[in-house]
Write a protein that holds these residues in place. Sequence first.
Motif, PDB file in Angstrom:
ATOM      1  N   GLY A   1      74.794  85.994 -34.982  1.00  0.00           N
ATOM      2  CA  GLY A   1      74.732  85.829 -33.531  1.00  0.00           C
ATOM      3  C   GLY A   1      75.262  84.476 -33.116  1.00  0.00           C
TER       4      GLY A   1
ATOM      5  N   ASP B   1      74.416  81.036 -30.039  1.00  0.00           N
ATOM      6  CA  ASP B   1      73.451  80.434 -29.111  1.00  0.00           C
ATOM      7  C   ASP B   1      74.098  79.969 -27.812  1.00  0.00           C
ATOM      8  OD1 ASP B   1      71.093  80.322 -31.050  1.00  0.00           O
ATOM      9  OD2 ASP B   1      72.638  79.242 -32.166  1.00  0.00           O
TER      10      ASP B   1
ATOM     11  N   HIS C   1      74.481  89.708 -25.759  1.00  0.00           N
ATOM     12  CA  HIS C   1      73.762  89.187 -26.926  1.00  0.00           C
ATOM     13  C   HIS C   1      72.613  88.267 -26.524  1.00  0.00           C
ATOM     14  CE1 HIS C   1      73.093  87.761 -31.005  1.00  0.00           C
ATOM     15  NE2 HIS C   1      73.166  86.514 -30.551  1.00  0.00           N
TER      16      HIS C   1
ATOM     17  N   GLN D   1      68.774  89.191 -25.092  1.00  0.00           N
ATOM     18  CA  GLN D   1      67.659  89.420 -26.011  1.00  0.00           C
ATOM     19  C   GLN D   1      67.295  88.176 -26.813  1.00  0.00           C
ATOM     20  OE1 GLN D   1      70.325  91.834 -25.927  1.00  0.00           O
ATOM     21  NE2 GLN D   1      69.027  92.951 -24.483  1.00  0.00           N
ATOM     22  N   ASN D   2      68.266  87.308 -27.055  1.00  0.00           N
ATOM     23  CA  ASN D   2      68.062  86.215 -27.995  1.00  0.00           C
ATOM     24  C   ASN D   2      67.927  84.835 -27.353  1.00  0.00           C
ATOM     25  OD1 ASN D   2      68.608  87.722 -30.719  1.00  0.00           O
ATOM     26  ND2 ASN D   2      70.257  88.358 -29.356  1.00  0.00           N
TER      27      ASN D   2
END
Length: 218
Positions: free
Chosen positions: A86, A88, A131, A134-135
């Motif tokens: 993933g 950030d 993405h 959710q993160n």
Amino acid sequence: MKTLKKIGSQVIVLTGATSGVGLITARKAAALGARLVLVARGEDALHKLAEELREHGTEVITVAADVGKHEDVAAVAQAAIDRFGGFDTWINNAGVTIFGRHDDVPLEDHRRLFETNYWGVVHGSLAAVAHLRQNGGAIINMGSESCDCPLPLQSAYVASQHAIKGFTDTLRLELEQEKAPVSVTLIKAAGMDTPIVTHAKNFLHVEPRQASPLYDPS
């Protein structure tokens, strides 16, 4: 709002990574310990930059992509997920300009500028939100002071900057409304000493120059 990670703990996706603000950003983020997904159209320049950063221990992958193409940007996000699990922060930095009077710039060039400047931001932002919703994380869109004002002889560029501002501000409000853990930032940079002028198409009868003062992006 979810607390953002320190840069040294982040995976950062950066478009327009091989020149100007993108190049400086890549080097500074690498120096702080970030893992990087570097994006630009030119494979050779990407590989050269990646090797430079790897020599100092940076974990980096490169993706040659045209941000004006949705499928290319989707591939960038997938590459980040495949390699690092993933990301950030996603930085939409790729951008171009054109010099010329409004009636001298061919419509084809005007549209192509929008594909990079505006649609590049839209494609990148949507890929990032899918993405980050959710993160958690951050979207940073690189604009300019012309998000808010006219700039003679660069009408296509200015129009794209106004569009970027409108999209970014609206995206931020919508994500705030749904309480998504995503920070959305628009940077309205003043004139900077970068190669954007030398890379620009020019329909004037003289070589264009940016107005002073020009700031050193480093």
